[in-house]
Design a protein around this motif. Structure first.
Motif, mmCIF file in Angstrom:
data_model
loop_
_atom_site.group_PDB
_atom_site.id
_atom_site.type_symbol
_atom_site.label_atom_id
_atom_site.label_comp_id
_atom_site.label_asym_id
_atom_site.label_seq_id
_atom_site.Cartn_x
_atom_site.Cartn_y
_atom_site.Cartn_z
ATOM 1 N N SER A 1 0.825 -1.230 0.000
ATOM 2 C CA SER A 1 0.000 0.000 0.000
ATOM 3 C C SER A 1 0.847 1.263 0.000
ATOM 4 O O SER A 1 0.446 2.285 0.556
ATOM 5 N N GLU A 2 2.027 1.207 -0.582
ATOM 6 C CA GLU A 2 2.879 2.390 -0.708
ATOM 7 C C GLU A 2 3.034 2.744 -2.176
ATOM 8 O O GLU A 2 2.984 1.880 -3.051
ATOM 9 N N SER A 3 3.223 4.013 -2.445
ATOM 10 C CA SER A 3 3.368 4.493 -3.813
ATOM 11 C C SER A 3 4.826 4.467 -4.240
ATOM 12 O O SER A 3 5.724 4.708 -3.433
ATOM 13 N N PHE A 4 5.042 4.186 -5.503
ATOM 14 C CA PHE A 4 6.386 4.154 -6.077
ATOM 15 C C PHE A 4 6.412 5.146 -7.233
ATOM 16 O O PHE A 4 5.713 4.978 -8.228
ATOM 17 N N TYR A 5 7.215 6.176 -7.132
ATOM 18 C CA TYR A 5 7.243 7.242 -8.112
ATOM 19 C C TYR A 5 8.414 7.061 -9.063
ATOM 20 O O TYR A 5 9.552 6.887 -8.618
ATOM 21 N N VAL A 6 8.114 7.096 -10.354
ATOM 22 C CA VAL A 6 9.142 6.967 -11.385
ATOM 23 C C VAL A 6 8.934 8.059 -12.435
ATOM 24 O O VAL A 6 7.882 8.705 -12.491
ATOM 25 N N LEU A 7 9.951 8.264 -13.259
ATOM 26 C CA LEU A 7 9.861 9.160 -14.409
ATOM 27 C C LEU A 7 9.889 8.324 -15.678
ATOM 28 O O LEU A 7 10.513 7.257 -15.715
ATOM 29 N N THR A 8 9.227 8.825 -16.713
ATOM 30 C CA THR A 8 9.314 8.161 -18.015
ATOM 31 C C THR A 8 10.297 8.928 -18.891
ATOM 32 O O THR A 8 10.509 10.124 -18.718
ATOM 33 N N GLN A 9 10.859 8.235 -19.876
ATOM 34 C CA GLN A 9 11.962 8.830 -20.613
ATOM 35 C C GLN A 9 11.522 9.891 -21.636
ATOM 36 O O GLN A 9 12.323 10.755 -21.998
ATOM 37 N N ASP A 10 10.278 9.863 -22.080
ATOM 38 C CA ASP A 10 9.904 10.818 -23.132
ATOM 39 C C ASP A 10 8.432 11.189 -23.126
ATOM 40 O O ASP A 10 7.916 11.686 -24.134
ATOM 41 N N SER A 11 7.707 10.980 -22.008
ATOM 42 C CA SER A 11 6.262 11.251 -22.045
ATOM 43 C C SER A 11 5.778 12.095 -20.875
ATOM 44 O O SER A 11 4.595 12.111 -20.576
ATOM 45 N N MET A 12 6.694 12.797 -20.200
ATOM 46 C CA MET A 12 6.294 13.641 -19.080
ATOM 47 C C MET A 12 6.628 15.092 -19.387
ATOM 48 O O MET A 12 7.688 15.395 -19.949
ATOM 49 N N SER A 13 5.730 15.982 -18.992
ATOM 50 C CA SER A 13 5.979 17.405 -19.185
ATOM 51 C C SER A 13 6.785 17.951 -18.011
ATOM 52 O O SER A 13 6.888 17.320 -16.948
ATOM 53 N N LEU A 14 7.350 19.134 -18.209
ATOM 54 C CA LEU A 14 8.108 19.784 -17.140
ATOM 55 C C LEU A 14 7.218 20.044 -15.933
ATOM 56 O O LEU A 14 7.662 19.906 -14.787
ATOM 57 N N GLU A 15 5.956 20.390 -16.173
ATOM 58 C CA GLU A 15 5.028 20.632 -15.066
ATOM 59 C C GLU A 15 4.807 19.365 -14.245
ATOM 60 O O GLU A 15 4.727 19.404 -13.020
ATOM 61 N N ASP A 16 4.729 18.220 -14.924
ATOM 62 C CA ASP A 16 4.560 16.950 -14.212
ATOM 63 C C ASP A 16 5.772 16.654 -13.327
ATOM 64 O O ASP A 16 5.626 16.212 -12.177
ATOM 65 N N VAL A 17 6.948 16.899 -13.861
ATOM 66 C CA VAL A 17 8.168 16.624 -13.097
ATOM 67 C C VAL A 17 8.259 17.545 -11.889
ATOM 68 O O VAL A 17 8.606 17.125 -10.777
ATOM 69 N N GLU A 18 7.938 18.818 -12.075
ATOM 70 C CA GLU A 18 7.995 19.771 -10.958
ATOM 71 C C GLU A 18 6.952 19.438 -9.899
ATOM 72 O O GLU A 18 7.197 19.591 -8.700
ATOM 73 N N GLN A 19 5.800 18.951 -10.333
ATOM 74 C CA GLN A 19 4.787 18.535 -9.377
ATOM 75 C C GLN A 19 5.281 17.338 -8.559
ATOM 76 O O GLN A 19 5.074 17.269 -7.340
ATOM 77 N N LEU A 20 5.955 16.416 -9.215
ATOM 78 C CA LEU A 20 6.532 15.262 -8.517
ATOM 79 C C LEU A 20 7.571 15.704 -7.493
ATOM 80 O O LEU A 20 7.611 15.196 -6.361
ATOM 81 N N LEU A 21 8.422 16.670 -7.843
ATOM 82 C CA LEU A 21 9.446 17.159 -6.916
ATOM 83 C C LEU A 21 8.811 17.866 -5.722
ATOM 84 O O LEU A 21 9.343 17.801 -4.598
ATOM 85 N N ARG A 22 7.690 18.557 -5.951
ATOM 86 C CA ARG A 22 7.036 19.256 -4.849
ATOM 87 C C ARG A 22 6.360 18.288 -3.888
ATOM 88 O O ARG A 22 6.341 18.508 -2.679
#
Length: 834
Positions: free
Chosen positions: A681-702
């Motif tokens: 029941s824990e979340s695992f956060y990953v990035l994709t190599q070519d399908s994420m926007s900068l806004e998505d990445v910044e939201q993940l960092l926040r």
């Protein structure tokens, strides 16, 4: 045997190979299917839970994968992915990736990635070697790169030797200031003041140039009034020095307190503690060390000298970018600096190198051994040139014994080792209990008050006993010394008649002075053992080597006097008949003091090889290596029987430092999937190599505080591409926003080597430069014993867990340490991270 190609649909028949239930941070609309934000999945008790609804078709993943190599190279403007069903070509743009300064560094209270730093240094070195033939300047730069390590450790040795000599001179002068002053030259200590007169022999108690405080105020040097004045000045000077040391530490450099060796071990293992090796810490540690030792507290300056030397090494390493900008390379300099610290503390360069190898360092390659030896040699030479003790030796208690030891003495030597192990174990347990109480009670909120209280108690109780009144180093020298014509201490009150200075020392009965000295030493032993428990851990620079040596030397001297009298009264015994029947003294009590000192220090620190070498370098007693080895090994065996941690390891555990001890065995049978994150029941956060926007990445960092993120091909496949550190990602995004036009929230973040052409939309943000394309990976069935060995021997920061090639989770150093704590029935949350 022919292997069948693996297909995506075929994998669905195995429940362990089904992809997880991927859910986006925000539910995507139809237009957002190609730009999914960070991915998380839910783990179940039976493995990875599959999707309830029908899987989306992926034409690439649905085709069988071929593991054949490409037969021909693709054109320069195209990239090919080879599959059994054919080749897919994609046009790319010939745009260059942006460089990001500051990449590869670490934040405070983070663990370094040894493998990445070593790889970066190898790439830098190959680049320099490749370019050195281009010009004379490149050839000079190549030469500078080759000898910069030797120059750095040479400078560390020079500066550390000079600082140690200054500290020794300052501590000697300020310690004597508690007893009196030299009116003709106030900067002289008592010995220098008395040697400057025309008197033939130096007698500490009868010196016309030195004035005690009663004499300064016009009183006679003897009598009740003089005793009370001396007593008051002794306490006042001690309180002044101790309170000043505590105030300097609390106001300017809180990291300057304590020994520093537990933190040095943690830093050398790959942990970042910003400011711990800084210039303010160096300055305050040096001043505070002089003040704390001069206050008469039961502590030494030898341990903190290791911290001081490492501060010097850290500061000087920034003069050489090869070491200053690479944390793994910097630790090679710090390992050499730790050897330098022991070299200048004890005048033992070889022992210093072995101390760094055995006790302090985590990674000690052969070139670091050579540089440590060279740096320790330079430091010892500089200290010898300064000659702070005025005795042509590097240490205060250099002694020479003329009599060899006899075989029967091995029994009391081993007995001293047993006693040393017991005392060391008791001291560790009591000191840790007191330090834990200090951390969890109101006492910890008033560190200066505690320092003043301990100093007042120490000075009040120590002054009446002449063996606790004097400096601990002088006490050790007195206990190590052999009784001769010039000795007038009550320890040497034997019924002997010396006809000349060259007369052999005869065995004799102990006089009343010896019996009185035995009682006073017994009281001094009890006092030292008790007060050191409360002193070690105060908010002043405090080392443990000298108090431990003093406790052991007292025990050894008492046992030595007992053996000496036993031999005198039973010279007809077979064990004494040969050596003791000539009338000469066959037992040397000073030797027992030396062996006892090594035994107690070994019981407290659990050092072995380096301790023996330090002791015979310290005293010049090369012929007594076997007694020292016997006592130290007995001490370690007894200590390990009651608790495996030495005092420094115990304080590492107490403070929660993330130190993975390479000497500990991992004997449990757990597997990697038992430890990896995410759990149930824990979340695992990953990035994709070519399908994420900068806004998505910044939201993940926040929304997360993870130190890094795996990068996968897509949220459907979960095939691993690499790993990117959080700090590098933040730096790259911030610099790209400032330096690159057109970067907006909708810009796609690419970790690929190329940009598809034609490109539609805002300019992409290319971050392949910061991507670690070769992260260490294991399978979920890897035994944790293997995982722990990998973290220890490779210096890993994290490792990624896969199952059938798909990313499943991550194991960090924090997870390993907490798992070990859990298996040992300790609190897993006691490990300090950020």
């Amino acid at each position: 045997m022919e292997s069948r190609p693996l297909t995506h649909r075929g994998a669905m028949n195995n429940p362990l190979m089904r992809p997880p239930n991927y859910q986006a941070l925000s539910h995507p609309t139809t237009q957002q299917q190609q730009q999914q934000p960070s991915v998380r999945y839910q783990s179940s008790a039976n493995g990875v839970q599959g999707k309830d609804e029908e899987e989306e078709e992926d034409p690439i993943l649905d085709s069988p994968i071929s593991y054949n190599t490409m037969e021909s190279a693709p054109p320069s403007n195209q990239s090919y992915v080879s599959f059994a069903g054919g080749s897919v070509a994609t046009n790319i743009l010939d745009s260059e990736e942006q460089e990001f300064p500051g990449i590869g560094q670490y934040d405070d209270f983070h663990t370094i990635d040894w493998q990445r730093d070593v790889a970066r240094d190898r790439m830098r070195h190959r680049h320099i070697i490749k370019k050195r033939e281009d010009s004379i300047w490149d050839w000079i730069k190549s030469g500078h790169d080759a000898w910069s390590g030797w120059v750095c450790v040479f400078m560390v040795g020079v500066f550390a030797g000079a600082v140690a000599g200054t500290i020794d001179i300052g501590a000697s002068w300020m310690s004597d200031l508690r007893f009196g002053i030299c009116p003709e030259a106030f900067w002289f200590n008592q010995e220098q003041c008395c040697w400057s007169s025309n008197e033939t022999f130096y007698d500490r108690d009868n010196c016309s140039n030195w004035k005690s405080w009663p004499q300064v105020f016009g009183h006679e040097p003897e009598g009740a009034g003089a005793y009370i004045i001396s007593y008051i000045f002794y306490i006042l000077w001690s309180l002044l020095f101790a309170s000043l040391a505590a105030s300097l530490v609390m106001m300017f450099a809180p990291y300057a307190c304590g020994s520093g060796i537990p933190e040095i071990k943690t830093i050398l293992s790959g942990f970042i503690i910003r400011g711990y090796l800084g210039k303010w810490t160096l300055l305050i540690k040096s001043l505070g060390m002089v003040l704390a030792v001069s206050a008469g507290l039961s502590l030494g300056k030898e341990g903190p000298l290791v911290h001081v030397a490492c501060c010097i090494g850290n500061i000087l390493s920034y003069m050489f970018p090869k070491y200053g900008r690479n944390e793994a390379k910097k630790r090679e300099i710090l390992s050499a600096a730790a050897a330098v610290g022991v070299s200048v503390a004890f005048g033992a360069p070889i022992g210093g190198v072995l101390f760094s190898l055995e006790e302090a360092s985590y990674y000690f390659p052969l070139k670091t051994l050579w540089r440590s030896f060279f740096a320790a040699l330079v430091a010892a030479f500089v200290l010898r040139s300064i000659n702070p003790f005025g005795n042509e030796h590097l240490v205060l208690f250099y002694v020479e014994y003329s009599k060899p030891w006899i075989f029967i003495e091995l029994l009391p030597f081993i007995l001293l080792g047993v006693i040393g192990g017991i005392i060391g174990t008791l001291f560790i347990k009591l000191n840790i209990k007191w330090c834990r109480y200090r951390k969890t009670s109101l006492l910890g909120q008033y560190p200066r008050l505690e320092v003043v209280a301990v100093t007042l108690l120490t000075a009040f109780v120590a002054y009446p006993n002449p063996y606790t009144r004097i400096n601990t180093s002088n006490l050790i020298y007195l206990l190590f010394s052999q009784c001769g014509v010039a000795n007038n201490d009550s320890l040497c009150d034997y019924q002997r008649n010396f006809t000349s200075a060259n007369t052999a020392i005869e065995i004799a009965a102990a006089g009343p002075g010896v019996l009185k000295a035995v009682w006073l030493l017994a009281l001094a032993l009890v006092f030292k053992c008790v007060v050191t428990v409360f002193t070690f851990g105060l908010k002043v620079p405090c080392g443990l080597f000298i108090p431990s040596l003093a406790m052991g030397a007292i025990i050894g001297r008492l046992v030595g006097i007992g053996m000496e009298q036993l031999a005198y009264h039973n010279q007809d015994w077979a064990v004494f008949a040969g050596e003791c029947s000539t009338g000469e003294n066959c037992i040397t009590p000073g030797l027992y003091a030396m062996v006892g000192a090594a035994a107690v220090l070994g019981g407290v620190t659990r050092m072995t090889v380096s301790l023996v070498v330090i002791m015979f370098e310290l005293t010049g007693g090369v012929r007594y290596i076997v007694p020292l080895m016997a006592a130290v090994m007995a001490s370690k065996w007894i200590g390990d029987a009651f608790g495996k941690e030495g005092i420094y390891d115990a304080h590492i555990i107490l403070n929660g430092y993330p130190f993975l001890d390479s000497k500990e065995e991992f004997s449990h049978t757990t597997l990697a999937h038992d430890v990896m994150k995410p759990g149930k029941s824990e979340s695992f956060y990953v990035l994709t190599q070519d399908s994420m926007s900068l806004e998505d990445v910044e939201q993940l960092l926040r929304e997360t505080d993870h130190n890094g993120f795996p990068v996968v091909v897509s949220r459907q496949s979960q095939y691993l591409v690499g790993f990117v550190a959080r700090r590098d990602l933040n730096i790259a995004i911030n610099q790209a926003k400032k330096n690159t036009e057109g970067i907006v929230g909708d810009s796609t973040v690419l970790f690929t080597a190329s940009v598809p052409s034609p490109w539609m939309g805002p300019p992409p943000l290319r971050l392949r430069k910061i991507l670690d394309l070769a992260p260490i990976t294991i399978t979920d069935q890897t035994p944790m014993e293997t995982v722990v060995d990998m973290f220890r021997k490779l210096g890993l920061r994290q490792t990624l867990v896969t199952h059938n090639g798909r990313l499943l989770g991550i194991i960090t150093k924090k997870d390993v340490l907490r798992h070990i704590k859990f298996l040992e029935s300790e609190d897993p949350e006691s490990v300090l991270f950020n």
